[in-house]
Design a protein around this motif. Structure first.
Motif, mmCIF file in Angstrom:
data_model
loop_
_atom_site.group_PDB
_atom_site.id
_atom_site.type_symbol
_atom_site.label_atom_id
_atom_site.label_comp_id
_atom_site.label_asym_id
_atom_site.label_seq_id
_atom_site.Cartn_x
_atom_site.Cartn_y
_atom_site.Cartn_z
ATOM 1 N N HIS A 214 35.688 65.825 54.242
ATOM 2 C CA HIS A 214 35.776 63.889 54.987
ATOM 3 C C HIS A 214 37.134 63.340 55.084
ATOM 4 O O HIS A 214 37.751 63.589 56.875
ATOM 5 N N TYR A 215 38.265 64.132 54.469
ATOM 6 C CA TYR A 215 39.481 63.409 54.693
ATOM 7 C C TYR A 215 40.039 64.695 55.865
ATOM 8 O O TYR A 215 40.861 63.783 56.893
ATOM 9 N N ALA A 216 39.945 65.346 55.921
ATOM 10 C CA ALA A 216 40.079 66.067 56.919
ATOM 11 C C ALA A 216 39.930 66.062 58.516
ATOM 12 O O ALA A 216 40.614 66.143 59.689
ATOM 13 N N HIS A 217 38.552 65.705 58.807
ATOM 14 C CA HIS A 217 38.475 65.311 59.792
ATOM 15 C C HIS A 217 38.659 63.694 60.052
ATOM 16 O O HIS A 217 38.857 63.759 60.974
ATOM 17 N N ALA A 218 39.061 62.706 58.888
ATOM 18 C CA ALA A 218 39.251 61.857 59.763
ATOM 19 C C ALA A 218 40.357 61.404 59.535
ATOM 20 O O ALA A 218 41.189 61.006 60.460
ATOM 21 N N ASP B 46 42.302 63.743 61.155
ATOM 22 C CA ASP B 46 42.098 64.883 62.562
ATOM 23 C C ASP B 46 42.268 63.440 63.651
ATOM 24 O O ASP B 46 42.928 64.296 65.172
ATOM 25 N N GLU B 47 40.892 62.893 63.241
ATOM 26 C CA GLU B 47 40.586 61.954 64.511
ATOM 27 C C GLU B 47 41.179 60.599 63.804
ATOM 28 O O GLU B 47 41.277 59.265 64.814
ATOM 29 N N PRO C 149 37.893 54.155 59.072
ATOM 30 C CA PRO C 149 38.215 53.462 57.616
ATOM 31 C C PRO C 149 37.151 54.704 56.989
ATOM 32 O O PRO C 149 37.293 55.124 56.139
ATOM 33 N N GLU C 150 36.957 55.985 57.750
ATOM 34 C CA GLU C 150 36.809 56.935 56.610
ATOM 35 C C GLU C 150 38.465 57.573 55.726
ATOM 36 O O GLU C 150 37.245 57.537 54.625
ATOM 37 N N LEU C 151 39.054 57.230 56.427
ATOM 38 C CA LEU C 151 40.049 57.688 55.344
ATOM 39 C C LEU C 151 40.078 56.831 54.084
ATOM 40 O O LEU C 151 41.162 57.079 53.025
ATOM 41 N N GLU C 152 40.514 55.324 54.637
ATOM 42 C CA GLU C 152 39.880 54.283 53.334
ATOM 43 C C GLU C 152 39.190 54.604 52.579
ATOM 44 O O GLU C 152 39.497 54.528 51.138
ATOM 45 N N GLY D 185 49.047 66.417 71.225
ATOM 46 C CA GLY D 185 47.907 67.941 71.914
ATOM 47 C C GLY D 185 46.968 66.959 70.416
ATOM 48 O O GLY D 185 47.182 66.180 70.354
ATOM 49 N N ARG D 186 46.440 67.934 70.627
ATOM 50 C CA ARG D 186 44.969 67.723 69.556
ATOM 51 C C ARG D 186 44.896 68.379 67.952
ATOM 52 O O ARG D 186 45.122 70.086 67.815
ATOM 53 N N MET D 187 45.464 68.146 67.267
ATOM 54 C CA MET D 187 45.686 68.636 65.825
ATOM 55 C C MET D 187 44.572 68.404 64.706
ATOM 56 O O MET D 187 43.816 67.928 64.916
ATOM 57 N N ARG D 188 44.770 70.217 64.205
ATOM 58 C CA ARG D 188 43.059 70.154 64.169
ATOM 59 C C ARG D 188 43.652 70.547 61.655
ATOM 60 O O ARG D 188 44.563 71.066 62.339
#
Length: 162
Positions: free
Chosen positions: A11-15, A17-18, A22-25, A66-69
């Motif tokens: 969840h951390y990695a997805h939040a 990148d995007e 709210p997910e990071l919090e 660019g888009r980081m992942r």
């Protein structure tokens, strides 16, 4: 417990990148700390406190192209007791500009997580990078050369041979 910890890190990695705040919090403790070790730059941090970490993340997103992942793999979970655990994972960070995809960096993440009423949260993150970030294609390198990361390393060596 292992699956819950892996999910918290995912969840951390997805939040991240995007830039989904709210997910990071939700996945960071209020007193979270981040520390980074980068070749040639030494230790950066710690960045202390959720608000400071979120500002750090926002600044990083503003500066990127660019888009980081953040691809996390070879995840190892080590519970330390009923409310704390350590998760280690390899990092491969990529950038997709729409025209090319590059590996930006690799390294090892170490997450110290703490269980709370809201589930597992990251209390401490330590990232040790294996390399300095790769330049984008066309960026100056040494001796006036430019980096062309879209060609294979073998093709680049073959072209550079006398």
């Amino acid at each position: 417990m292992t699956a819950e910890l892996q999910q918290a890190v995912a969840h951390y990695a997805h939040a991240l990148d995007e830039l989904y705040v709210p997910e990071l919090e939700a996945v960071l403790t209020e007193d979270t700390t981040w520390t980074f070790t980068m070749p040639g730059q030494g230790v950066l941090g710690p960045v202390a406190g959720r608000a400071a970490v979120l500002d750090f993340i926002h600044d990083g997103h503003t500066a990127q192209t660019g888009r980081m992942r953040h691809h996390l793999g070879n995840v190892v979970v080590t519970p330390t007791d009923a409310v704390t655990a350590e998760v280690r994972a390899y990092l491969v960070q990529t950038s997709n500009t729409g025209e090319s995809i590059q590996v930006i960096s690799t390294g090892i993440h170490k997450f110290c997580l703490r269980r709370s009423d809201g589930g597992w949260r990251i209390a401490e993150l330590t990232l040790t990078l294996d390399n300095a970030c790769q330049p984008h294609p066309g960026a100056p390198t040494r001796a006036g050369q430019t980096a062309d990361l879209d060609r294979s390393p073998m093709a680049q060596r073959r072209e550079a041979a006398p």
